[in-house]
Write a protein that holds these residues in place. Structure first.
Motif, PDB file in Angstrom:
ATOM      1  N   LEU A 146      47.142 -81.958 -63.971  1.00 43.98           N
ATOM      2  CA  LEU A 146      48.531 -81.685 -63.607  1.00 43.98           C
ATOM      3  C   LEU A 146      48.790 -80.190 -63.727  1.00 43.98           C
ATOM      4  O   LEU A 146      48.580 -79.586 -64.783  1.00 43.98           O
ATOM      5  N   LEU A 147      49.220 -79.581 -62.625  1.00 44.41           N
ATOM      6  CA  LEU A 147      49.501 -78.147 -62.607  1.00 44.41           C
ATOM      7  C   LEU A 147      50.907 -77.925 -63.151  1.00 44.41           C
ATOM      8  O   LEU A 147      51.899 -78.212 -62.484  1.00 44.41           O
ATOM      9  N   VAL A 148      50.995 -77.410 -64.365  1.00 43.54           N
ATOM     10  CA  VAL A 148      52.295 -77.209 -65.003  1.00 43.54           C
ATOM     11  C   VAL A 148      53.003 -76.005 -64.400  1.00 43.54           C
ATOM     12  O   VAL A 148      54.152 -76.093 -63.963  1.00 43.54           O
ATOM     13  N   ARG A 149      52.356 -74.881 -64.369  1.00 43.91           N
ATOM     14  CA  ARG A 149      52.925 -73.692 -63.728  1.00 43.91           C
ATOM     15  C   ARG A 149      51.807 -72.683 -63.464  1.00 43.91           C
ATOM     16  O   ARG A 149      50.760 -72.711 -64.092  1.00 43.91           O
ATOM     17  N   ARG A 150      52.082 -71.800 -62.521  1.00 45.98           N
ATOM     18  CA  ARG A 150      51.127 -70.757 -62.174  1.00 45.98           C
ATOM     19  C   ARG A 150      51.531 -69.441 -62.827  1.00 45.98           C
ATOM     20  O   ARG A 150      52.711 -69.131 -62.942  1.00 45.98           O
ATOM     21  N   ARG A 151      50.544 -68.680 -63.211  1.00 52.50           N
ATOM     22  CA  ARG A 151      50.768 -67.357 -63.766  1.00 52.50           C
ATOM     23  C   ARG A 151      49.931 -66.342 -62.998  1.00 52.50           C
ATOM     24  O   ARG A 151      49.001 -66.715 -62.278  1.00 52.50           O
ATOM     25  N   SER A 152      50.299 -65.070 -63.181  1.00 52.73           N
ATOM     26  CA  SER A 152      49.551 -64.029 -62.474  1.00 52.73           C
ATOM     27  C   SER A 152      48.103 -63.986 -62.941  1.00 52.73           C
ATOM     28  O   SER A 152      47.198 -63.688 -62.174  1.00 52.73           O
ATOM     29  N   GLY A 153      47.877 -64.293 -64.224  1.00 54.93           N
ATOM     30  CA  GLY A 153      46.525 -64.254 -64.742  1.00 54.93           C
ATOM     31  C   GLY A 153      45.794 -65.572 -64.678  1.00 54.93           C
ATOM     32  O   GLY A 153      44.635 -65.661 -65.089  1.00 54.93           O
ATOM     33  N   GLY A 154      46.424 -66.622 -64.178  1.00 57.17           N
ATOM     34  CA  GLY A 154      45.794 -67.936 -64.126  1.00 57.17           C
ATOM     35  C   GLY A 154      46.846 -69.024 -64.043  1.00 57.17           C
ATOM     36  O   GLY A 154      48.014 -68.763 -63.742  1.00 57.17           O
ATOM     37  N   SER A 155      46.459 -70.249 -64.315  1.00 60.74           N
ATOM     38  CA  SER A 155      47.349 -71.399 -64.223  1.00 60.74           C
ATOM     39  C   SER A 155      47.318 -72.185 -65.524  1.00 60.74           C
ATOM     40  O   SER A 155      46.343 -72.128 -66.278  1.00 60.74           O
ATOM     41  N   VAL A 156      48.411 -72.911 -65.764  1.00 61.53           N
ATOM     42  CA  VAL A 156      48.526 -73.755 -66.951  1.00 61.53           C
ATOM     43  C   VAL A 156      48.441 -75.208 -66.496  1.00 61.53           C
ATOM     44  O   VAL A 156      49.187 -75.626 -65.605  1.00 61.53           O
ATOM     45  N   TYR A 157      47.520 -75.968 -67.094  1.00 63.93           N
ATOM     46  CA  TYR A 157      47.275 -77.333 -66.666  1.00 63.93           C
ATOM     47  C   TYR A 157      47.635 -78.324 -67.765  1.00 63.93           C
ATOM     48  O   TYR A 157      47.590 -78.009 -68.956  1.00 63.93           O
ATOM     49  N   GLY A 158      47.975 -79.533 -67.331  1.00 66.99           N
ATOM     50  CA  GLY A 158      48.231 -80.637 -68.224  1.00 66.99           C
ATOM     51  C   GLY A 158      47.096 -81.637 -68.159  1.00 66.99           C
ATOM     52  O   GLY A 158      45.961 -81.296 -67.804  1.00 66.99           O
ATOM     53  N   PRO A 159      47.376 -82.893 -68.472  1.00 71.32           N
ATOM     54  CA  PRO A 159      46.315 -83.918 -68.458  1.00 71.32           C
ATOM     55  C   PRO A 159      45.871 -84.253 -67.038  1.00 71.32           C
ATOM     56  O   PRO A 159      46.538 -83.921 -66.054  1.00 71.32           O
ATOM     57  N   VAL A 160      44.743 -84.925 -66.937  1.00 68.79           N
ATOM     58  CA  VAL A 160      44.230 -85.373 -65.642  1.00 68.79           C
ATOM     59  C   VAL A 160      45.091 -86.549 -65.153  1.00 68.79           C
ATOM     60  O   VAL A 160      45.332 -87.502 -65.882  1.00 68.79           O
ATOM     61  N   ILE A 161      45.564 -86.433 -63.908  1.00 68.45           N
ATOM     62  CA  ILE A 161      46.490 -87.407 -63.325  1.00 68.45           C
ATOM     63  C   ILE A 161      45.855 -88.030 -62.090  1.00 68.45           C
ATOM     64  O   ILE A 161      45.126 -87.380 -61.342  1.00 68.45           O
ATOM     65  N   ARG A 162      46.137 -89.304 -61.864  1.00 77.19           N
ATOM     66  CA  ARG A 162      45.693 -89.991 -60.656  1.00 77.19           C
ATOM     67  C   ARG A 162      46.835 -89.957 -59.636  1.00 77.19           C
ATOM     68  O   ARG A 162      47.941 -90.423 -59.898  1.00 77.19           O
ATOM     69  N   PHE A 163      46.557 -89.397 -58.470  1.00 72.54           N
ATOM     70  CA  PHE A 163      47.548 -89.283 -57.402  1.00 72.54           C
ATOM     71  C   PHE A 163      47.196 -90.255 -56.271  1.00 72.54           C
ATOM     72  O   PHE A 163      46.033 -90.429 -55.933  1.00 72.54           O
ATOM     73  N   GLN A 164      48.215 -90.846 -55.679  1.00 66.32           N
ATOM     74  CA  GLN A 164      48.057 -91.712 -54.515  1.00 66.32           C
ATOM     75  C   GLN A 164      49.058 -91.262 -53.454  1.00 66.32           C
ATOM     76  O   GLN A 164      50.214 -90.947 -53.769  1.00 66.32           O
ATOM     77  N   TYR A 165      48.630 -91.225 -52.206  1.00 65.83           N
ATOM     78  CA  TYR A 165      49.527 -90.750 -51.159  1.00 65.83           C
ATOM     79  C   TYR A 165      49.365 -91.576 -49.891  1.00 65.83           C
ATOM     80  O   TYR A 165      48.316 -92.180 -49.634  1.00 65.83           O
ATOM     81  N   LYS A 166      50.432 -91.594 -49.088  1.00 60.83           N
ATOM     82  CA  LYS A 166      50.435 -92.188 -47.752  1.00 60.83           C
ATOM     83  C   LYS A 166      51.325 -91.336 -46.858  1.00 60.83           C
ATOM     84  O   LYS A 166      52.364 -90.849 -47.301  1.00 60.83           O
ATOM     85  N   ARG A 167      50.894 -91.200 -45.626  1.00 65.36           N
ATOM     86  CA  ARG A 167      51.672 -90.385 -44.706  1.00 65.36           C
ATOM     87  C   ARG A 167      52.882 -91.159 -44.196  1.00 65.36           C
ATOM     88  O   ARG A 167      52.804 -92.366 -43.933  1.00 65.36           O
ATOM     89  N   ILE A 168      53.987 -90.468 -44.084  1.00 61.16           N
ATOM     90  CA  ILE A 168      55.229 -91.063 -43.580  1.00 61.16           C
ATOM     91  C   ILE A 168      55.361 -90.731 -42.099  1.00 61.16           C
ATOM     92  O   ILE A 168      55.261 -89.569 -41.700  1.00 61.16           O
ATOM     93  N   ARG A 169      55.614 -91.764 -41.290  1.00 60.65           N
ATOM     94  CA  ARG A 169      55.773 -91.572 -39.858  1.00 60.65           C
ATOM     95  C   ARG A 169      57.082 -92.189 -39.392  1.00 60.65           C
ATOM     96  O   ARG A 169      57.622 -93.108 -40.023  1.00 60.65           O
ATOM     97  N   SER A 170      57.567 -91.687 -38.279  1.00 59.90           N
ATOM     98  CA  SER A 170      58.812 -92.182 -37.708  1.00 59.90           C
ATOM     99  C   SER A 170      58.541 -93.400 -36.835  1.00 59.90           C
ATOM    100  O   SER A 170      57.531 -93.442 -36.114  1.00 59.90           O
ATOM    101  N   VAL A 171      59.427 -94.395 -36.892  1.00 61.76           N
ATOM    102  CA  VAL A 171      59.251 -95.587 -36.058  1.00 61.76           C
ATOM    103  C   VAL A 171      59.450 -95.261 -34.585  1.00 61.76           C
ATOM    104  O   VAL A 171      58.999 -96.017 -33.710  1.00 61.76           O
ATOM    105  N   THR A 172      60.108 -94.149 -34.287  1.00 60.67           N
ATOM    106  CA  THR A 172      60.307 -93.745 -32.897  1.00 60.67           C
ATOM    107  C   THR A 172      59.091 -93.030 -32.333  1.00 60.67           C
ATOM    108  O   THR A 172      59.038 -92.761 -31.124  1.00 60.67           O
ATOM    109  N   GLY A 173      58.133 -92.708 -33.189  1.00 62.94           N
ATOM    110  CA  GLY A 173      56.936 -92.015 -32.738  1.00 62.94           C
ATOM    111  C   GLY A 173      57.090 -90.511 -32.641  1.00 62.94           C
ATOM    112  O   GLY A 173      56.158 -89.825 -32.202  1.00 62.94           O
TER     113      GLY A 173
END
Length: 260
Positions: A146-173
């Motif tokens: 988990l990307l908590v925040r970005r810094r100029s010298g690097g990034s701050v991370y949290g625990p490992v997270i499982r992400f799931q995604y699906k694309r959203i589409r319009s019914v009109t096409g």
């Protein structure tokens, strides 16, 4: 050369005020700091993103701190407790009460948005769609810290997270630009579900994961898939008001029952 010193008999050294401030004066002064700062910060919680609101608290708290130090010369150090309680009141306004008011009044939320119109409504924190469907053929899952925040010298991370995604589409096409995805995340040992009964959630324009090789366009917009938040924000608003009352009671105990 003779130097003479002439003493002005009419000039007297002011005597210090030995009478302490009354408990009533101290109470109302502290109450003004607590409620004044809390309600002053309230619009920032309702209108602005959380990242901006937190900085607003820190910037505007400094004058309150200096004012408390000045007032402590008359009221005593008790007033510094009110200054600390005012900081809690400001955080409560931004994180809970302001967010609840913004959602309930439609300041930060918008309902029944067409998928192809999402790009015109990215200033809202919460979006709920209509006339859409989740494309099961353009879906996936990945793990990332988990990307908590970005810094100029690097990034701050949290625990490992499982992400799931699906694309959203319009019914009109109609084509949706930028690409729009529904996303959910959970701890690595559990799994979330993108329910077809939901219609939107929290707008996420910047990814909160660290991954460059994902099959997702970098300029994509994500909705953290949630159900209706009406009852959740109503409860949040009630508890935030109760927290203000709690702060006032604590201040009253400090002033009138110092032995406690």
């Amino acid at each position: 050369m003779f130097v003479g010193f002439v003493e002005n008999q009419n000039r007297k050294k002011p005597e210090p005020n030995e009478e302490p401030a009354s408990s009533l004066f101290i109470f109302w002064t502290g109450l003004s700091l607590i409620l004044g700062f809390g309600f002053f910060i309230l619009p920032f919680g309702a209108f602005f993103p959380l990242s901006i609101s937190v900085w607003v608290i820190l910037v505007f708290f400094l004058p309150v701190l200096f004012l408390g130090i000045v007032l402590s010369k008359r009221t005593g150090l008790k007033i510094l407790i009110a200054v600390f309680l005012s900081l809690l009141a400001g955080g409560n306004s931004v994180l809970f009460l302001g967010d609840s008011i913004g959602y309930s009044l439609g300041i930060t939320s918008k309902m029944d948005v067409l998928p192809e119109e999402v790009s015109d409504n990215l200033n809202y924190r919460y979006l709920y769609l209509r006339d859409f469907y989740l494309d099961d053929t353009d879906a996936g899952e990945f793990r990332s810290p988990l990307l908590v925040r970005r810094r100029s010298g690097g990034s701050v991370y949290g625990p490992v997270i499982r992400f799931q995604y699906k694309r959203i589409r319009s019914v009109t096409g109609k084509d949706i630009k930028p690409s729009l995805y529904a996303i959910c995340y959970s701890k690595e040992d559990s799994k979330c579900h993108l329910s077809s009964l939901f219609s939107g959630g929290v707008v996420l324009q910047d990814p909160i994961w660290d991954g460059e090789e994902l099959p997702i366009a970098k300029d994509s917009v994500f909705l953290v898939w949630r159900g209706s938040l009406d009852s959740e924000f109503f409860t949040k608003g009630i508890f935030s008001v109760l927290f203000f009352i709690f702060l006032v009671l604590v201040w009253a105990l400090v002033v009138y029952f110092p032995a406690w």
